[in-house]
Design an enzyme around this catalytic site. Structure first.
Site, PDB file in Angstrom:
ATOM      1  N   ASP A   2      36.225  31.410  39.282  1.00  0.00           N
ATOM      2  CA  ASP A   2      37.009  32.528  38.627  1.00  0.00           C
ATOM      3  C   ASP A   2      35.523  33.828  38.483  1.00  0.00           C
ATOM      4  O   ASP A   2      35.207  33.789  38.020  1.00  0.00           O
ATOM      5  CB  ASP A   2      37.552  32.714  37.650  1.00  0.00           C
ATOM      6  CG  ASP A   2      38.605  33.947  37.434  1.00  0.00           C
ATOM      7  OD1 ASP A   2      38.248  34.883  37.908  1.00  0.00           O
ATOM      8  OD2 ASP A   2      39.986  33.774  36.488  1.00  0.00           O
ATOM      9  N   HIS A  52      47.898  40.429  37.043  1.00  0.00           N
ATOM     10  CA  HIS A  52      47.585  41.550  36.356  1.00  0.00           C
ATOM     11  C   HIS A  52      47.587  42.938  37.057  1.00  0.00           C
ATOM     12  O   HIS A  52      46.055  42.373  38.688  1.00  0.00           O
ATOM     13  CB  HIS A  52      46.566  41.252  35.470  1.00  0.00           C
ATOM     14  CG  HIS A  52      44.960  41.065  35.854  1.00  0.00           C
ATOM     15  ND1 HIS A  52      44.590  41.968  36.273  1.00  0.00           N
ATOM     16  CD2 HIS A  52      44.569  39.632  35.733  1.00  0.00           C
ATOM     17  CE1 HIS A  52      43.180  40.886  37.271  1.00  0.00           C
ATOM     18  NE2 HIS A  52      43.603  39.624  36.857  1.00  0.00           N
ATOM     19  N   HIS A 109      41.788  43.975  34.038  1.00  0.00           N
ATOM     20  CA  HIS A 109      42.607  44.336  34.003  1.00  0.00           C
ATOM     21  C   HIS A 109      43.099  45.757  33.933  1.00  0.00           C
ATOM     22  O   HIS A 109      43.134  45.847  33.111  1.00  0.00           O
ATOM     23  CB  HIS A 109      43.037  43.456  32.579  1.00  0.00           C
ATOM     24  CG  HIS A 109      42.683  41.589  32.710  1.00  0.00           C
ATOM     25  ND1 HIS A 109      43.485  40.819  31.540  1.00  0.00           N
ATOM     26  CD2 HIS A 109      42.572  40.994  33.856  1.00  0.00           C
ATOM     27  CE1 HIS A 109      42.883  39.865  31.859  1.00  0.00           C
ATOM     28  NE2 HIS A 109      42.678  39.716  33.514  1.00  0.00           N
ATOM     29  N   GLU A 114      43.750  32.675  43.069  1.00  0.00           N
ATOM     30  CA  GLU A 114      43.882  34.108  43.008  1.00  0.00           C
ATOM     31  C   GLU A 114      43.321  35.224  44.234  1.00  0.00           C
ATOM     32  O   GLU A 114      42.089  34.618  44.387  1.00  0.00           O
ATOM     33  CB  GLU A 114      43.192  34.196  41.997  1.00  0.00           C
ATOM     34  CG  GLU A 114      42.859  35.927  41.343  1.00  0.00           C
ATOM     35  CD  GLU A 114      42.501  36.340  40.134  1.00  0.00           C
ATOM     36  OE1 GLU A 114      42.461  37.021  38.906  1.00  0.00           O
ATOM     37  OE2 GLU A 114      41.357  35.514  39.681  1.00  0.00           O
ATOM     38  N   ASP A 163      38.551  40.144  42.546  1.00  0.00           N
ATOM     39  CA  ASP A 163      38.856  39.537  40.844  1.00  0.00           C
ATOM     40  C   ASP A 163      39.334  38.085  41.923  1.00  0.00           C
ATOM     41  O   ASP A 163      40.441  38.001  42.343  1.00  0.00           O
ATOM     42  CB  ASP A 163      39.647  39.885  40.245  1.00  0.00           C
ATOM     43  CG  ASP A 163      39.958  38.382  39.291  1.00  0.00           C
ATOM     44  OD1 ASP A 163      39.764  37.718  38.795  1.00  0.00           O
ATOM     45  OD2 ASP A 163      41.013  38.917  38.014  1.00  0.00           O
ATOM     46  N   GLU A 209      47.955  34.916  41.100  1.00  0.00           N
ATOM     47  CA  GLU A 209      46.720  34.432  40.469  1.00  0.00           C
ATOM     48  C   GLU A 209      47.464  32.885  39.677  1.00  0.00           C
ATOM     49  O   GLU A 209      47.619  32.582  38.574  1.00  0.00           O
ATOM     50  CB  GLU A 209      46.017  33.873  40.196  1.00  0.00           C
ATOM     51  CG  GLU A 209      46.242  35.569  38.685  1.00  0.00           C
ATOM     52  CD  GLU A 209      45.252  35.828  37.410  1.00  0.00           C
ATOM     53  OE1 GLU A 209      44.427  35.334  37.177  1.00  0.00           O
ATOM     54  OE2 GLU A 209      45.554  36.963  37.283  1.00  0.00           O
ATOM     55  N   ARG A 213      43.941  26.775  40.372  1.00  0.00           N
ATOM     56  CA  ARG A 213      44.732  27.838  39.936  1.00  0.00           C
ATOM     57  C   ARG A 213      43.357  28.904  41.545  1.00  0.00           C
ATOM     58  O   ARG A 213      42.438  28.242  41.872  1.00  0.00           O
ATOM     59  CB  ARG A 213      43.595  28.879  38.906  1.00  0.00           C
ATOM     60  CG  ARG A 213      44.207  30.760  38.721  1.00  0.00           C
ATOM     61  CD  ARG A 213      43.936  30.768  37.761  1.00  0.00           C
ATOM     62  NE  ARG A 213      42.264  31.201  37.189  1.00  0.00           N
ATOM     63  CZ  ARG A 213      41.714  30.530  36.326  1.00  0.00           C
ATOM     64  NH1 ARG A 213      42.429  30.196  35.799  1.00  0.00           N
ATOM     65  NH2 ARG A 213      40.318  30.945  36.248  1.00  0.00           N
ATOM     66  N   HIS A 257      49.717  30.722  31.911  1.00  0.00           N
ATOM     67  CA  HIS A 257      49.396  32.540  31.814  1.00  0.00           C
ATOM     68  C   HIS A 257      50.856  33.074  33.505  1.00  0.00           C
ATOM     69  O   HIS A 257      51.527  32.673  33.355  1.00  0.00           O
ATOM     70  CB  HIS A 257      48.263  32.912  31.984  1.00  0.00           C
ATOM     71  CG  HIS A 257      47.791  32.429  33.681  1.00  0.00           C
ATOM     72  ND1 HIS A 257      47.809  32.495  34.979  1.00  0.00           N
ATOM     73  CD2 HIS A 257      46.524  31.413  32.933  1.00  0.00           C
ATOM     74  CE1 HIS A 257      47.220  31.565  35.964  1.00  0.00           C
ATOM     75  NE2 HIS A 257      46.473  30.598  35.221  1.00  0.00           N
ATOM     76  N   HIS A 259      39.713  30.805  30.217  1.00  0.00           N
ATOM     77  CA  HIS A 259      38.976  31.843  30.309  1.00  0.00           C
ATOM     78  C   HIS A 259      36.898  30.691  29.475  1.00  0.00           C
ATOM     79  O   HIS A 259      36.361  31.192  29.491  1.00  0.00           O
ATOM     80  CB  HIS A 259      38.662  33.276  29.167  1.00  0.00           C
ATOM     81  CG  HIS A 259      39.528  33.615  29.191  1.00  0.00           C
ATOM     82  ND1 HIS A 259      40.218  34.521  27.976  1.00  0.00           N
ATOM     83  CD2 HIS A 259      40.327  34.132  30.421  1.00  0.00           C
ATOM     84  CE1 HIS A 259      40.540  34.858  28.973  1.00  0.00           C
ATOM     85  NE2 HIS A 259      41.686  34.623  30.012  1.00  0.00           N
ATOM     86  N   ASP A 311      16.151  45.983  19.812  1.00  0.00           N
ATOM     87  CA  ASP A 311      16.318  47.504  20.798  1.00  0.00           C
ATOM     88  C   ASP A 311      16.481  47.430  21.928  1.00  0.00           C
ATOM     89  O   ASP A 311      15.842  48.564  23.155  1.00  0.00           O
ATOM     90  CB  ASP A 311      13.893  47.780  20.371  1.00  0.00           C
ATOM     91  CG  ASP A 311      13.510  46.964  20.913  1.00  0.00           C
ATOM     92  OD1 ASP A 311      14.054  45.886  20.946  1.00  0.00           O
ATOM     93  OD2 ASP A 311      12.482  47.713  21.078  1.00  0.00           O
ATOM     94  N   TYR A 367      47.129  23.178  34.346  1.00  0.00           N
ATOM     95  CA  TYR A 367      46.060  22.675  33.595  1.00  0.00           C
ATOM     96  C   TYR A 367      46.816  21.482  33.120  1.00  0.00           C
ATOM     97  O   TYR A 367      47.224  21.504  32.876  1.00  0.00           O
ATOM     98  CB  TYR A 367      45.624  24.147  33.321  1.00  0.00           C
ATOM     99  CG  TYR A 367      45.414  24.913  33.866  1.00  0.00           C
ATOM    100  CD1 TYR A 367      44.354  25.889  34.534  1.00  0.00           C
ATOM    101  CD2 TYR A 367      46.344  26.360  33.828  1.00  0.00           C
ATOM    102  CE1 TYR A 367      43.968  26.875  34.914  1.00  0.00           C
ATOM    103  CE2 TYR A 367      46.324  27.504  34.256  1.00  0.00           C
ATOM    104  CZ  TYR A 367      45.104  27.753  34.737  1.00  0.00           C
ATOM    105  OH  TYR A 367      45.300  29.798  35.861  1.00  0.00           O
TER     106      TYR A 367
END
Length: 440
Positions: free
Chosen positions: A262, A356, A363, A410, A273, A386, A408, A352, A245, A42, A390
């Site tokens: 990130d 975006h 996104h 960005e 972002d 970005e 990375r 990638h 991710h 709940d 890797y």
């Protein structure tokens, strides 16, 4: 209840009028609020309004449906929402009620949500086209079909049911793609909060720190500025940075590790972002710096393509070329540049795209291609740049010094009439800038 969206009631009204002009006088547009989501038994997840309903109204409550009826003499903009209820408001907080929907949110008329089943079939009758997000909310899909069937059942009595059903995103996504000055102002504020949060994480970095400790620094700054995370913050130390991710945020940064962060704030519905990769000890090692400098060069190559009239994909193409040239130079790839790009060999270390759209969704909505071609950039578009690299920790095809490094960078970029504005440009980005910031 007063609106707190940072957008004026007049601006929302202009958006609704523009959308109705595009839909035409014989259309009807139906937009339900986002449903509340159960987290466990709940308890609920924090409520977040549907981005389209927010874009058109700034109305923050669940259990609501916006209905736009172009040309309707008794009012074109209708909101069905929860009634005032002192007992429930004592538990869950104040509600606007139908009266507040008109007075505070500028609706032409408003009704209790419990009256939707009775009133909506009559609004559908006589309309030719229905604009709606089909397939997004299965439960509401079934309700809408039921209301349409009730109109169809009255055809013998002269009822005229809609006969065209169109995806609302076809109209609304294009509107949302182009940000107004007020939207850019809110996104700039979200970006500034996010910059401060990343700086707080860099200041808290030290060998032995846990990823969740750095996440706590980020999100403390978000909440202290009346913002919240725009998405699940990624804090990856060492080889965890190679997981695109990564969400666990339970690892520990050892001396000599890089940390990839990130994370971005959401302010009044608008997202920032940002990604930065920094050395937990304050100094990049030689291999780490070589890869970071390469990612920084790819970022600069992509940013140079961020101006009106150039294809959106030109930034990605420039980043791929720069990264592939660098990987060949460092010995991480072998062969000819053109072949490595053509056959996608670079994707081994760069999986990638280079960005975006950004806005009410991280996104954000909007087509990237029109008629099979990359669309051209125009003022008001906002997107991320970005690039990253890797190198898996278990990649024995490369020298040990490269393995387990993930990087990375960005930033958030708005296209202007004569070029671009980097909304997140105040945050240290190059290896030299990051080292200097951490030394301070």
């Amino acid at each position: 209840m007063r609106p707190v969206s940072g957008i004026s009631a007049q601006a929302y009204a202009r958006r609704r009028r523009q959308l109705m002009r595009m839909a035409g006088d014989d259309a009807i547009l139906v937009l339900p609020a986002a449903p509340e989501r159960i987290r466990s038994r709940d308890t609920h997840y924090p409520y977040r309004q549907d981005s389209d309903l927010w874009y058109l109204t700034g109305f923050p409550e669940p259990e609501a449906v916006l209905v736009l009826v172009p040309g309707r003499a008794h009012g074109e903009t209708l909101l069905f929402c929860r009634e005032r209820d002192p007992e429930r408001e004592g538990w869950d907080g104040p509600r606007a009620g139908p009266e507040g929907a008109v007075e505070a949110f500028g609706m032409d008329d408003a009704y209790p949500i419990d009256d939707l089943d009775e009133i909506l079939p009559g609004l559908l009758e006589g309309r030719t086209r229905v604009y709606y997000h089909f397939g997004r909310d299965t439960e509401f899909d079934l309700k809408l079909i039921g209301w349409l069937n009730r109109v169809r059942a009255q055809v013998r009595l002269g009822a005229q049911p809609p006969h065209e059903f169109l995806e609302l995103g076809h109209l609304l996504d294009e509107m949302r793609l182009f940000k107004t000055r007020d939207e850019i102002r809110l996104m700039r504020h979200a970006a500034n909060i996010s910059v401060q949060a990343h700086e707080a994480a860099m200041r808290a970095a030290r060998p032995g720190v846990r990823e969740y400790e750095l996440q706590a620094e980020l999100e403390r700054v978000f909440r202290a500025a009346d913002a919240e995370p725009a998405y699940a913050s990624i804090v990856g130390a060492g080889a965890n940075a190679c997981v695109l991710h990564y969400r666990a945020n339970r690892g520990q940064a050892r001396s000599g590790d890089l940390v990839l962060v990130d994370a971005g704030a959401e302010y009044r519905g608008y997202a920032a972002d940002i990604t930065r990769t920094f050395p937990v000890s304050g100094r990049f090692g030689p291999a780490q710096r070589a890869l970071h400098d390469l990612v920084d060069a790819a970022y600069a190559a992509a940013l140079a393509q961020a101006r009106p009239g150039l294809p959106y994909e030109a930034g990605h193409d420039a980043a791929v070329q720069t990264l592939t040239e660098g990987l060949l130079r460092l010995g991480l790839l072998r062969g000819k540049l053109e072949k490595n790009i053509a056959d996608g060999s670079y994707k081994r270390y760069y999986r990638h795209k280079t960005g975006h759209w950004l806005g009410l969704d991280v996104h954000d909505v909007g087509d990237y291609r029109l008629d099979g071609e990359s669309r051209l950039l125009e003022p008001g578009m906002v997107f991320t740049i970005e690039p990253g690299l890797y190198i898996p920790a278990d990649d024995t095809s490369v020298a040990a010094k490269w393995r387990g490094i993930g990087i990375r960078t960005e930033d958030d970029v708005a296209i202007t009439r004569d070029g671009h504005e980097v909304l997140t440009g105040e945050l240290a980005r190059s290896a030299d800038e990051i080292e200097a910031f951490m030394a301070r």
